[in-house]
Design an enzyme around this catalytic site. Structure first.
Site, PDB file in Angstrom:
ATOM      1  CG  HIS A  82      -2.307  -0.414   0.831  1.00 55.58           C
ATOM      2  ND1 HIS A  82      -3.069  -1.270   1.561  1.00 55.58           N
ATOM      3  CD2 HIS A  82      -3.034  -0.106  -0.255  1.00 55.58           C
ATOM      4  CE1 HIS A  82      -4.207  -1.480   0.950  1.00 55.58           C
ATOM      5  NE2 HIS A  82      -4.209  -0.793  -0.159  1.00 55.58           N
ATOM      6  CB  THR A  83       4.045   2.141   1.631  1.00 56.63           C
ATOM      7  OG1 THR A  83       3.561   1.525   2.823  1.00 56.63           O
ATOM      8  CG2 THR A  83       4.776   3.405   1.987  1.00 56.63           C
ATOM      9  CD  GLU A  99       5.671  -6.311   0.777  1.00 56.49           C
ATOM     10  OE1 GLU A  99       5.036  -5.969   1.776  1.00 56.49           O
ATOM     11  OE2 GLU A  99       5.221  -7.121  -0.050  1.00 56.49           O
ATOM     12  CB  CYS A 148      23.954   2.741  10.646  1.00 59.96           C
ATOM     13  SG  CYS A 148      23.910   3.354  12.350  1.00 59.96           S
ATOM     14  CB  CYS A 198      22.967   5.498  15.285  1.00 58.83           C
ATOM     15  SG  CYS A 198      21.499   4.466  15.085  1.00 58.83           S
ATOM     16  CB  CYS A 231      22.022   0.602  15.393  1.00 61.96           C
ATOM     17  SG  CYS A 231      21.139   1.026  13.869  1.00 61.96           S
ATOM     18  CB  CYS A 289      18.758   3.048  11.949  1.00 63.18           C
ATOM     19  SG  CYS A 289      20.360   3.564  11.324  1.00 63.18           S
ATOM     20  NE  ARG A 314      14.613   7.417  12.898  1.00 61.39           N
ATOM     21  CZ  ARG A 314      14.314   7.993  14.078  1.00 61.39           C
ATOM     22  NH1 ARG A 314      13.251   8.747  14.186  1.00 61.39           N
ATOM     23  NH2 ARG A 314      15.085   7.811  15.131  1.00 61.39           N
ATOM     24  CB  CYS A 374       7.319  -4.011   3.621  1.00 67.05           C
ATOM     25  SG  CYS A 374       6.231  -2.698   4.189  1.00 67.05           S
ATOM     26  NE  ARG A 399       2.274  -6.943   0.623  1.00 68.95           N
ATOM     27  CZ  ARG A 399       1.550  -6.003   1.219  1.00 68.95           C
ATOM     28  NH1 ARG A 399       0.307  -5.766   0.838  1.00 68.95           N
ATOM     29  NH2 ARG A 399       2.078  -5.267   2.187  1.00 68.95           N
TER      30      ARG A 399
HETATM   31  P1  NAD Z   1      -5.250  -2.660   4.192  1.00 71.04           P
HETATM   32  O1  NAD Z   1      -5.902  -1.453   3.632  1.00 71.04           O
HETATM   33  O2  NAD Z   1      -5.029  -3.849   3.316  1.00 71.04           O
HETATM   34  O3  NAD Z   1      -6.073  -3.172   5.466  1.00 71.04           O
HETATM   35  C1  NAD Z   1      -6.694  -2.307   6.377  1.00 71.04           C
HETATM   36  C2  NAD Z   1      -8.025  -2.945   6.818  1.00 71.04           C
HETATM   37  O4  NAD Z   1      -8.570  -2.134   7.876  1.00 71.04           O
HETATM   38  C3  NAD Z   1      -9.097  -3.015   5.713  1.00 71.04           C
HETATM   39  O5  NAD Z   1      -9.573  -4.351   5.602  1.00 71.04           O
HETATM   40  C4  NAD Z   1     -10.182  -2.053   6.226  1.00 71.04           C
HETATM   41  O6  NAD Z   1     -11.492  -2.501   5.878  1.00 71.04           O
HETATM   42  C5  NAD Z   1      -9.960  -2.087   7.732  1.00 71.04           C
HETATM   43  N1  NAD Z   1     -10.472  -0.910   8.448  1.00 71.04           N
HETATM   44  C6  NAD Z   1     -10.355   0.393   8.093  1.00 71.04           C
HETATM   45  N2  NAD Z   1     -10.914   1.180   9.055  1.00 71.04           N
HETATM   46  C7  NAD Z   1     -11.364   0.358  10.025  1.00 71.04           C
HETATM   47  C8  NAD Z   1     -12.036   0.567  11.257  1.00 71.04           C
HETATM   48  N3  NAD Z   1     -12.346   1.792  11.687  1.00 71.04           N
HETATM   49  N4  NAD Z   1     -12.372  -0.519  11.997  1.00 71.04           N
HETATM   50  C9  NAD Z   1     -12.070  -1.770  11.579  1.00 71.04           C
HETATM   51  N5  NAD Z   1     -11.436  -2.033  10.411  1.00 71.04           N
HETATM   52  C10 NAD Z   1     -11.097  -0.972   9.642  1.00 71.04           C
HETATM   53  O7  NAD Z   1      -3.848  -2.134   4.812  1.00 71.04           O
HETATM   54  P2  NAD Z   1      -2.528  -2.934   5.234  1.00 71.04           P
HETATM   55  O8  NAD Z   1      -1.586  -3.004   4.074  1.00 71.04           O
HETATM   56  O9  NAD Z   1      -2.894  -4.188   5.926  1.00 71.04           O
HETATM   57  O10 NAD Z   1      -1.890  -1.879   6.280  1.00 71.04           O
HETATM   58  C11 NAD Z   1      -2.550  -1.606   7.505  1.00 71.04           C
HETATM   59  C12 NAD Z   1      -1.966  -0.360   8.180  1.00 71.04           C
HETATM   60  O11 NAD Z   1      -0.622  -0.622   8.598  1.00 71.04           O
HETATM   61  C13 NAD Z   1      -1.873   0.855   7.260  1.00 71.04           C
HETATM   62  O12 NAD Z   1      -2.260   2.006   8.006  1.00 71.04           O
HETATM   63  C14 NAD Z   1      -0.398   0.923   6.911  1.00 71.04           C
HETATM   64  O13 NAD Z   1      -0.010   2.231   6.566  1.00 71.04           O
HETATM   65  C15 NAD Z   1       0.189   0.485   8.238  1.00 71.04           C
HETATM   66  N6  NAD Z   1       1.610   0.045   8.209  1.00 71.04           N
HETATM   67  C16 NAD Z   1       2.368   0.405   9.305  1.00 71.04           C
HETATM   68  C17 NAD Z   1       3.704   0.019   9.408  1.00 71.04           C
HETATM   69  C18 NAD Z   1       4.505   0.336  10.623  1.00 71.04           C
HETATM   70  O14 NAD Z   1       5.714   0.074  10.618  1.00 71.04           O
HETATM   71  N7  NAD Z   1       3.919   0.861  11.715  1.00 71.04           N
HETATM   72  C19 NAD Z   1       4.273  -0.735   8.337  1.00 71.04           C
HETATM   73  C20 NAD Z   1       3.461  -1.106   7.234  1.00 71.04           C
HETATM   74  C21 NAD Z   1       2.130  -0.707   7.198  1.00 71.04           C
HETATM   75 ZN    ZN Z   2      21.643   3.171  13.166  1.00 76.88          ZN
END
Ligand code: NAD
Ligand code: ZN
Length: 380
Positions: free
Chosen positions: A49-50, A71, A100, A103, A106, A114, A118, A178, A373
């Site tokens: 998604h990102t 990914e 790294c 730091c 790390c 990091c 980061r 990821c 995916r």
């Molecule tokens: P996705 O869109 O495939 O899944 C999200 C799900 O949440 C969907 O099925 C949607 O219907 C549901 N949803 C939305 N609002 C809701 C609510 N209020 N109540 C219940 N369900 C709800 O997304 P994904 O690829 O699985 O990613 C999920 C989140 O994780 C995203 O916000 C993404 O940016 C985040 N993310 C964070 C990190 C991190 O390191 N913190 C890393 C990767 C992704």
């Molecule tokens: Zn570092």
């Protein structure tokens, strides 16, 4: 030494020339790696998604032309000056955030944030000289989160590369770069449910289902999936989700529904939606005295988290995590081993597959919410 080391490589890459427009497969020139960089041959990549979020460029400063993708799995083609722990032929996962190893972060056992490497979504160039290693007909093309894996060859900082077991099939383990590691680590490293405990997972996308997979591995006996989209439940059963709650089916807050189902609240909850309401519900639905909630979803810019402080006094704990608290170079090899020893199942995350020439289809699947995916095969 490979025969291409030190030379510019011409290869195919999917270039995003403009926001929201289909990618174009172009012949790109990929410069050799500079100090502390490595050049990788990408074999498999998948869409997250990102990538789509920054390709759509809604609400951020757009940076085009750009090569997306983060990914992936690949093989080291050549290494730049000063790189001592990687060599041509190594099997690797490039990662959007680095380590790294020098730091304060790390060196801390608690952090994976990091200072040097980061995630940076605005950079678009390599750290060493502030320039890009990609060009098309002389025009520079920006990088994306230091990985740019939608290219047959890419250059990344050696601190953003995890060297893994060469026996691991890259078409399977590439998804660990990821989202899958993020959800898995959120449960295993941060929420840490005990055997027999109850866990609520908010959001059943790839990240949430990986969090559910973590709960299954940890031996949770009840895994309650919460999603606004009821279609997600069928798929979620394959990931160990035992019960399903759609907040839209009730006329009271979902945290109350969950408290009733679990005699006062779940032991752990993991939020993987990005919705601020789900974040608050995920916190409030944990049991007092011992419950722990972990936030993973990325909120909107203007969101703020509101809850009554009494919830904290009642000994509910709120945490958050970035990349599941994994340090990419130190920890990813062991996550790959979890797949190798059949503790972790990855096949079920890959619901679609396309050859590189049809990469735009992967965007269509994601935009229509189809599957989890889509694997993109660079050799096909
Ligand atoms: P996705 O869109 O495939 O899944 C999200 C799900 O949440 C969907 O099925 C949607 O219907 C549901 N949803 C939305 N609002 C809701 C609510 N209020 N109540 C219940 N369900 C709800 O997304 P994904 O690829 O699985 O990613 C999920 C989140 O994780 C995203 O916000 C993404 O940016 C985040 N993310 C964070 C990190 C991190 O390191 N913190 C890393 C990767 C992704
Ligand atoms: Zn570092």
């Amino acid at each position: 030494m490979s025969s291409t080391a030190g030379q510019v490589i011409s290869c195919k890459a999917a270039v995003a020339w403009e926001a929201g427009k289909p990618l174009v497969i172009e012949e790109v020139e990929v410069a050799p790696p500079q100090a502390m960089e490595v050049r990788l041959k990408i074999l498999f990549t998948s869409l997250c998604h990102t990538d789509v979020y920054f390709w759509e460029a809604k609400g951020q400063t757009p940076m085009f032309p750009r090569i997306f993708g983060h990914e992936a799995g690949g093989i080291v083609e050549s290494v730049g000056e000063g790189v001592t722990d990687l060599e041509p032929g190594d099997h690797v996962l490039p990662v959007f955030t680095g380590e790294c190893k020098e730091c304060r972060h790390c060196k801390s056992e608690e952090s994976n944030m990091c200072d040097l490497l980061r995630i940076n979504t605005d950079r678009g160039v390599m750290l060493n000289d502030g320039k890009t290693r990609f060009s098309v007909r002389g025009q520079p093309i920006y990088h994306f989160v230091g990985t740019s894996t939608f290219s047959e060859y890419t250059v990344v900082h050696s601190g953003c590369v995890a060297k893994i077991n060469p026996a691991a099939p890259l078409d399977k383990v590439c998804v660990l770069s990821c989202g899958i590691s993020t959800g898995l680590g959120a449960t295993l490293n941060v929420a840490k449910p005990e055997k027999g405990s109850s866990v609520a997972i908010f959001g059943l996308g790839a990240v949430g289902l990986a969090a559910a997979e973590g709960a299954r591995i940890a031996g949770a006996s009840r895994i309650i999936g919460v999603d606004l989209n009821s279609n997600r439940f069928e798929e979620a059963k394959k990931f160990g989700v035992t019960e399903f709650v759609n907040p839209k089916d009730y006329n009271k807050p979902v945290q109350e529904v969950i408290a009733e189902m679990t005699d006062g609240g779940v032991d752990r909850s993991v939020e993987c939606t990005g919705s601020i309401n789900a974040m608050i519900s995920a916190f409030e639905c944990v049991h007092d005295g011992w419950g722990v909630a972990v936030l993973v979803g990325v909120p909107n810019k203007d969101d703020s988290f509101k809850t009554h402080p009494m919830n904290f006094l009642n000994e509910k704990t709120l945490k958050g995590t970035f990349f599941g608290n994994y340090k990419p170079r130190s920890d990813l090899p062991s996550v790959v081993e979890k797949y190798m020893n059949k503790e972790l199942e990855l096949e079920k995350f890959v619901t679609h597959e396309v050859p590189f020439s049809e990469i735009n289809k992967a965007f269509e699947y994601m935009l229509s919410g189809a599957g989890l995916r889509c694997l993109i095969r660079m050799d096909a």
